[in-house]
Each structure stands twice: as structure tokens, then as C-alpha cells.
Design a protein around this motif. Structure first.
Motif, short mmCIF file in Angstrom:
data_model
loop_
_atom_site.label_atom_id
_atom_site.label_comp_id
_atom_site.label_asym_id
_atom_site.label_seq_id
_atom_site.Cartn_x
_atom_site.Cartn_y
_atom_site.Cartn_z
N PHE A 1 34.36 15.08 20.84
CA PHE A 1 33.11 14.32 20.76
C PHE A 1 32.43 14.29 22.11
CE2 PHE A 1 36.01 12.70 17.57
CZ PHE A 1 35.25 12.86 16.44
N GLY A 2 31.13 14.09 22.13
CA GLY A 2 30.46 13.90 23.40
C GLY A 2 29.10 14.55 23.47
N THR A 3 28.92 15.77 22.96
CA THR A 3 27.63 16.43 23.05
C THR A 3 26.64 15.78 22.09
OG1 THR A 3 28.70 18.53 23.59
CG2 THR A 3 26.42 18.63 22.83
N GLU A 4 25.52 15.32 22.62
CA GLU A 4 24.49 14.68 21.81
C GLU A 4 23.20 15.50 21.87
OE1 GLU A 4 25.63 9.97 21.77
OE2 GLU A 4 24.11 10.65 23.18
N ILE A 5 22.54 15.62 20.73
CA ILE A 5 21.32 16.42 20.63
C ILE A 5 20.23 15.55 20.02
CG2 ILE A 5 20.33 18.57 19.76
CD1 ILE A 5 23.26 19.47 19.21
N GLU A 6 19.05 15.56 20.63
CA GLU A 6 17.92 14.76 20.15
C GLU A 6 16.69 15.65 20.05
OE1 GLU A 6 15.49 10.65 21.30
OE2 GLU A 6 16.90 11.54 22.70
N LEU A 7 15.96 15.52 18.94
CA LEU A 7 14.69 16.22 18.76
C LEU A 7 13.57 15.29 19.21
CD1 LEU A 7 13.19 18.73 17.58
CD2 LEU A 7 13.07 17.47 15.42
N VAL A 8 12.80 15.72 20.23
CA VAL A 8 11.76 14.84 20.79
C VAL A 8 10.35 15.39 20.60
CG1 VAL A 8 13.35 13.84 22.47
CG2 VAL A 8 12.00 15.85 23.10
N GLY A 9 10.22 16.61 20.09
CA GLY A 9 8.89 17.17 19.87
C GLY A 9 8.96 18.40 19.00
N VAL B 1 19.51 17.54 25.30
CA VAL B 1 20.95 17.64 25.10
C VAL B 1 21.65 16.79 26.15
CG1 VAL B 1 22.94 19.20 24.96
CG2 VAL B 1 20.67 19.98 24.19
N ASN B 2 22.48 15.88 25.67
CA ASN B 2 23.26 15.00 26.56
C ASN B 2 22.38 14.23 27.54
OD1 ASN B 2 25.70 15.63 25.39
ND2 ASN B 2 26.15 17.28 26.82
N GLY B 3 21.18 13.84 27.09
CA GLY B 3 20.30 13.03 27.93
C GLY B 3 19.66 13.76 29.07
N GLY C 1 15.54 30.77 19.95
CA GLY C 1 15.89 30.47 21.33
C GLY C 1 17.07 29.53 21.43
N ARG C 2 17.70 29.51 22.61
CA ARG C 2 18.88 28.68 22.86
C ARG C 2 18.67 27.79 24.08
NH1 ARG C 2 23.78 30.62 20.50
NH2 ARG C 2 23.53 32.65 19.46
N THR C 3 19.27 26.62 24.05
CA THR C 3 19.31 25.77 25.24
C THR C 3 20.40 26.29 26.17
OG1 THR C 3 20.99 24.22 24.43
CG2 THR C 3 18.69 23.79 23.79
N ARG C 4 20.44 25.74 27.37
CA ARG C 4 21.48 26.12 28.33
C ARG C 4 22.88 25.83 27.79
NH1 ARG C 4 17.39 23.79 31.32
NH2 ARG C 4 18.37 21.72 31.16
N GLU C 5 22.96 24.84 26.89
CA GLU C 5 24.26 24.45 26.36
C GLU C 5 24.66 25.26 25.13
OE1 GLU C 5 22.23 21.29 28.55
OE2 GLU C 5 21.66 22.45 26.77
N GLY C 6 23.74 26.09 24.63
CA GLY C 6 24.07 26.93 23.48
C GLY C 6 23.53 26.45 22.15
N VAL C 7 22.68 25.42 22.14
CA VAL C 7 22.06 24.97 20.90
C VAL C 7 20.93 25.93 20.54
CG1 VAL C 7 20.79 23.09 19.78
CG2 VAL C 7 22.65 22.56 21.38
N ARG C 8 20.93 26.47 19.32
CA ARG C 8 19.96 27.49 18.93
C ARG C 8 19.02 26.95 17.86
NH1 ARG C 8 20.59 32.11 15.30
NH2 ARG C 8 22.79 31.55 15.14
N GLY D 1 12.31 11.82 16.29
CA GLY D 1 12.40 10.38 16.49
C GLY D 1 13.73 9.77 16.11
N GLU D 2 14.62 10.59 15.52
CA GLU D 2 15.95 10.11 15.17
C GLU D 2 16.76 9.87 16.43
OE1 GLU D 2 19.84 11.75 12.65
OE2 GLU D 2 18.25 13.09 13.34
N ALA D 3 17.67 8.90 16.38
CA ALA D 3 18.57 8.68 17.52
C ALA D 3 19.38 9.94 17.76
CB ALA D 3 19.49 7.49 17.24
N PRO D 4 19.80 10.18 19.01
CA PRO D 4 20.61 11.38 19.30
C PRO D 4 21.81 11.47 18.37
CG PRO D 4 20.01 10.28 21.34
CD PRO D 4 19.60 9.36 20.22
N VAL D 5 22.11 12.69 17.93
CA VAL D 5 23.26 12.89 17.07
C VAL D 5 24.33 13.67 17.83
CG1 VAL D 5 21.91 12.84 14.94
CG2 VAL D 5 22.31 15.02 16.10
N ARG D 6 25.56 13.41 17.50
CA ARG D 6 26.67 14.12 18.13
C ARG D 6 26.76 15.52 17.55
NH1 ARG D 6 30.32 8.94 17.20
NH2 ARG D 6 30.05 7.89 19.19
N ALA D 7 27.05 16.46 18.42
CA ALA D 7 27.25 17.84 17.95
C ALA D 7 28.46 17.93 17.05
CB ALA D 7 27.40 18.79 19.13
N ALA D 8 29.36 16.98 17.16
CA ALA D 8 30.47 16.87 16.23
C ALA D 8 30.58 15.41 15.85
CB ALA D 8 31.77 17.36 16.86
#
Length: 202
Positions: free
Chosen positions: A6-14, A24-26, A36-43, A67-74
């Protein structure tokens, strides 16, 4: 309990027509085009309205809502017995990734919903010809709404799959698929703090 870290959090802001802005992770916001991918590998897979479909760092397909609260990648773990543990988000909601008829969806556990309930676009992605179902009127917070009662061939949440699950398809869109009692009645459910454990009964 065997499962994911647990630990990786992902939020959609736009969102825009073909782009999404995720945090990702604040960290700093990252703009992604489709593929495209983020530096952390989210595609980023696609953008639809205020939702974005991504593949997270664990390689799983997920749907994020603006606008949803950040969700955990797991946000779940599974035991050797096939039990599923769901961990509540900051608002106390239990979400889970899964599929309907093998089409990926994001579930919100809702014990107040009599059946698994989904919007029209999710039903189409799952190959559900809902207009051939039984039309009924249901009462919602916004007033009466037309829905169609259908039978869902396969509903999967984590490692748990049920066949022949009653569902309701709404003519309007829903931000999530509601995991209602037509699924949950076939589970043993246990709560322990912010953890909800589901075990298949039949």
C-alpha cells in the motif's frame, strides 16, 4: 494476509478532450496524453467526460473520477482462501476494481443498493443489451428515474467472480458501478475498522 503493498495514491485533478492531469503521491501535477505515462509508471488509456481510465503501477486498469479523493494504487489485498479485503478511503467509502462481463469497471460498495447498478455507458462497454431488459421506475435522490433490470453474466471483484447476478442499468450515467446486495448477499462480510472483508458463500 498476502497481497499488494500500500502507499501509492493517484488523484485526477483535470481533464480535457484527450488529456488528463494526475497527481501521484501528492507530487506535482503531471499532464498526460492518451498512452502517456507518469514518472511513476501510471499510464493514461482514455478520457471520457470527467473520468479517466488508467493503468496503475500494479498494471491494473482503473477508472478515476475528477474531484474524487486520491485512490490507492492497491486498495485491496487477497488471502490464500480467496477472501478480499477492501480498505476505506478518507471519506469512509470502500472502492474496488473489477469487471462486468470482463469489461473493467470501478465499484463502490453500497449496501443500500438492492442490486448491482451501472450507467448506460458502462453497460454498453460490458456488452449488456439493457433495453431488452425489464424497464422499471426507481426512486432516486433526484426523483424518479427509469432503469432496466438485467441479468449480468459475470461480475468480478478482485479474485471473487459471481455468475448470473441481477443488475439495474440507469439511463443516466453513474460515476461508479454500485456493488449492491444482489452481489453482497452472496458474501460473508466482516468489518474491522476501515477494512471490509468479503468472502464468497455461494
Amino acid at each position: 494476509m498476502a497481497g499488494f503493498a500500500f502507499g501509492t495514491e493517484i488523484e485526477l485533478v483535470g481533464v480535457s478532450a484527450d488529456r488528463a492531469v494526475v497527481v501521484v503521491n501528492g507530487g506535482a501535477p503531471q499532464i498526460l496524453r492518451r498512452g502517456g505515462r507518469t514518472r511513476e509508471g501510471v499510464r493514461l488509456m482514455q478520457v471520457a467526460g470527467e473520468n479517466a481510465t488508467i493503468v496503475d503501477v500494479e498494471g491494473r486498469t482503473r477508472i478515476l473520477a475528477l474531484g474524487e479523493a486520491p485512490v490507492r494504487a492497491a486498495n485491496h489485498a487477497t488471502s490464500a482462501s480467496g477472501a478480499l479485503s477492501l480498505f476505506a478511503d478518507s471519506r469512509g467509502h470502500h472502492f474496488a476494481d473489477g469487471s462486468i462481463n470482463e469489461a473493467p469497471v470501478r465499484f463502490l460498495v453500497d449496501t443500500g443498493a438492492s442490486m448491482v447498478s451501472l450507467g448506460a455507458s458502462d453497460a454498453r462497454r460490458a456488452g449488456v443489451d439493457f433495453r431488452r431488459g425489464n424497464p422499471v421506475l426507481t426512486q432516486t435522490a433526484s426523483g424518479p428515474a427509469r432503469v432496466w433490470k438485467v441479468r449480468l453474466d459475470g461480475v468480478r471483484v478482485g479474485p471473487i467472480t459471481l455468475h448470473g447476478v441481477d443488475g439495474l442499468v440507469h439511463e443516466n450515467e453513474l460515476p461508479f458501478v454500485l456493488l449492491g446486495m444482489s452481489f453482497l448477499n452472496r458474501m460473508d462480510m466482516q468489518r474491522d475498522g476501515d477494512r471490509l472483508v468479503l468472502r464468497k458463500r455461494y
